[in-house]
Design a protein around this motif. Structure first.
Motif, short mmCIF file in Angstrom:
data_model
loop_
_atom_site.label_atom_id
_atom_site.label_comp_id
_atom_site.label_asym_id
_atom_site.label_seq_id
_atom_site.Cartn_x
_atom_site.Cartn_y
_atom_site.Cartn_z
N TYR A 181 -109.24 65.74 55.88
CA TYR A 181 -108.14 66.67 55.60
C TYR A 181 -108.38 67.99 56.34
CZ TYR A 181 -105.37 70.13 53.11
OH TYR A 181 -104.52 71.17 52.81
N ASN A 182 -109.59 68.54 56.19
CA ASN A 182 -109.90 69.81 56.84
C ASN A 182 -109.83 69.70 58.37
OD1 ASN A 182 -110.13 71.38 54.56
ND2 ASN A 182 -112.34 71.17 54.42
N GLU A 183 -110.21 68.56 58.92
CA GLU A 183 -110.11 68.36 60.37
C GLU A 183 -108.64 68.36 60.80
OE1 GLU A 183 -111.02 67.92 64.34
OE2 GLU A 183 -112.23 68.65 62.68
N SER A 184 -107.79 67.71 60.04
CA SER A 184 -106.35 67.71 60.34
C SER A 184 -105.79 69.12 60.26
CB SER A 184 -105.59 66.80 59.38
OG SER A 184 -105.95 65.47 59.56
N VAL A 185 -106.21 69.87 59.26
CA VAL A 185 -105.77 71.27 59.11
C VAL A 185 -106.24 72.09 60.30
CG1 VAL A 185 -106.11 73.37 57.74
CG2 VAL A 185 -105.58 71.22 56.59
N ARG A 186 -107.50 71.89 60.71
CA ARG A 186 -108.04 72.65 61.85
C ARG A 186 -107.23 72.38 63.12
NH1 ARG A 186 -110.30 72.04 66.25
NH2 ARG A 186 -110.62 69.81 66.02
N GLN A 187 -106.95 71.11 63.38
CA GLN A 187 -106.19 70.76 64.59
C GLN A 187 -104.78 71.36 64.55
OE1 GLN A 187 -106.34 66.48 64.74
NE2 GLN A 187 -108.46 66.45 65.45
N TYR A 188 -104.14 71.25 63.41
CA TYR A 188 -102.78 71.78 63.25
C TYR A 188 -102.78 73.30 63.41
CZ TYR A 188 -98.64 73.38 60.71
OH TYR A 188 -97.48 74.03 60.33
N PHE B 188 -99.98 79.40 72.62
CA PHE B 188 -98.71 79.69 73.27
C PHE B 188 -98.28 78.47 74.05
CE2 PHE B 188 -96.12 81.24 76.75
CZ PHE B 188 -95.22 82.04 76.07
N PRO B 189 -97.06 78.04 74.03
CA PRO B 189 -95.85 78.58 73.41
C PRO B 189 -95.57 78.02 72.02
CG PRO B 189 -95.22 76.81 74.87
CD PRO B 189 -96.72 76.94 74.94
N GLN B 190 -96.50 77.21 71.48
CA GLN B 190 -96.28 76.62 70.16
C GLN B 190 -96.14 77.70 69.09
OE1 GLN B 190 -98.54 75.60 72.31
NE2 GLN B 190 -98.32 73.41 72.58
N LYS B 191 -96.80 78.83 69.28
CA LYS B 191 -96.72 79.92 68.31
C LYS B 191 -95.26 80.37 68.15
CE LYS B 191 -98.91 84.16 66.95
NZ LYS B 191 -100.18 84.80 66.91
N ILE B 192 -94.55 80.42 69.24
CA ILE B 192 -93.14 80.81 69.20
C ILE B 192 -92.32 79.74 68.48
CG2 ILE B 192 -91.09 81.26 70.62
CD1 ILE B 192 -93.10 82.36 72.76
N ILE B 193 -92.57 78.49 68.84
CA ILE B 193 -91.85 77.37 68.21
C ILE B 193 -92.16 77.33 66.71
CG2 ILE B 193 -91.60 74.86 68.17
CD1 ILE B 193 -92.42 74.95 71.20
N ALA B 194 -93.42 77.54 66.35
CA ALA B 194 -93.81 77.54 64.94
C ALA B 194 -93.09 78.63 64.17
CB ALA B 194 -95.32 77.70 64.81
N SER B 195 -92.97 79.80 64.76
CA SER B 195 -92.28 80.89 64.06
C SER B 195 -90.78 80.64 63.97
CB SER B 195 -92.57 82.23 64.72
OG SER B 195 -92.00 82.29 66.01
N ILE B 196 -90.21 80.03 64.98
CA ILE B 196 -88.77 79.72 64.94
C ILE B 196 -88.47 78.73 63.81
CG2 ILE B 196 -86.89 78.54 66.18
CD1 ILE B 196 -88.08 79.69 68.79
N PHE B 197 -89.32 77.71 63.67
CA PHE B 197 -89.06 76.64 62.70
C PHE B 197 -89.88 76.78 61.41
CE2 PHE B 197 -87.81 74.72 66.79
CZ PHE B 197 -86.50 74.40 66.47
N ASN B 198 -90.49 77.95 61.20
CA ASN B 198 -91.24 78.25 59.96
C ASN B 198 -92.39 77.30 59.68
OD1 ASN B 198 -89.65 80.53 59.31
ND2 ASN B 198 -88.07 79.17 58.48
N PHE B 199 -93.12 76.92 60.70
CA PHE B 199 -94.35 76.16 60.50
C PHE B 199 -95.43 77.19 60.19
CE2 PHE B 199 -92.05 72.94 62.87
CZ PHE B 199 -92.44 71.78 62.23
N GLU B 200 -96.05 77.07 59.03
CA GLU B 200 -97.05 78.05 58.62
C GLU B 200 -98.44 77.44 58.64
OE1 GLU B 200 -95.85 79.54 54.84
OE2 GLU B 200 -94.00 80.40 55.63
N LYS B 201 -99.41 78.33 58.69
CA LYS B 201 -100.82 77.92 58.68
C LYS B 201 -101.10 77.10 57.42
CE LYS B 201 -105.38 79.90 58.32
NZ LYS B 201 -106.10 80.99 57.74
N ALA B 202 -101.81 76.00 57.58
CA ALA B 202 -102.21 75.17 56.44
C ALA B 202 -103.53 75.69 55.89
CB ALA B 202 -102.34 73.71 56.87
N GLU B 203 -103.75 75.46 54.60
CA GLU B 203 -104.97 75.94 53.94
C GLU B 203 -106.05 74.86 53.96
OE1 GLU B 203 -105.51 79.08 52.87
OE2 GLU B 203 -103.51 79.52 53.67
N TYR B 204 -107.26 75.28 54.25
CA TYR B 204 -108.41 74.39 54.19
C TYR B 204 -108.79 74.12 52.75
CZ TYR B 204 -109.33 75.15 59.16
OH TYR B 204 -109.24 75.19 60.52
#
Length: 195
Positions: free
Chosen positions: A148-155, A162-178
């Motif tokens: 689980y933590n490895e999947s969280v780390r990769q995500y 960049f540019p995923q940071k922009i895409i993540a903010s546009i579509f509200n993808f937030e940091k996952a918790e370990y």
């Protein structure tokens, strides 16, 4: 029909703009789909953690019952185990379940310290089988948490680039918790047998 030089340049510029627009949209779609896949992987891994916790929850009543007859005066430990199990069952969020699981692990470790005082209990075949099953389950829990933590780390690493940071903010993808151990979990529990 011959196009004028200005018209040809306009068509070339329009073609370049369309090409860059298509590349941008393709990257946007690809990045979004990758984030969805990675988020689903996290959910899948969390499901594996929950399955192992459920296995542990199913084993604990049997373990507690096998120990109760020997250590009846250690009611506080049994109460803590029961409370932690009910907190886990009542938790609705990942964070709540993680915290309850950590509390349960602390209560179980205190039970194991107490068990050390009772050689007859440790010699019991039922107790030994339950302990073996619980040890196997704890190993499965550790593996499921690590995955689980490895999947969280990769995500998390992916959505920070960049540019995923922009895409993540546009579509509200937030940091996952370990999944992190509760503070102080590295210390062995202290049990006082003096009273």
């Amino acid at each position: 029909m011959k196009l004028s030089k200005g018209c040809t340049i306009s068509l070339i510029i329009a073609g370049i703009i369309i090409l860059f627009g298509a590349i941008f949209i393709g990257n946007l779609i690809s990045g979004y789909n990758q984030m969805v896949r990675m988020n689903e992987q996290i959910e899948n891994q969390w499901s594996s953690v929950e399955n192992q916790y459920q296995r542990r929850m199913d084993l604990i009543p049997n373990l507690v019952n096998s120990v109760k007859g020997y250590v009846e005066h250690e009611r506080e430990v049994f109460t803590n185990i029961a409370e932690a199990r009910s907190k886990y069952a009542g938790a609705s969020s990942k964070e709540g379940k993680m915290k309850a699981a950590n509390q349960l692990e602390g209560a179980l470790s205190r039970l194991m310290v107490i068990v050390e005082r009772y050689p007859n209990l440790k010699a019991s075949q039922n107790f030994t089988q339950l302990m073996d099953e619980l040890a196997g389950t704890e190993n499965r829990v550790a593996v499921a948490r690590r995955r689980y933590n490895e999947s969280v780390r990769q995500y998390n690493a992916y959505i920070k680039q960049f540019p995923q940071k922009i895409i993540a903010s546009i579509f509200n993808f937030e940091k996952a918790e370990y999944f992190e151990a509760e503070e102080g979990a590295e210390k062995a529990p202290e049990v006082d047998f003096s009273n």
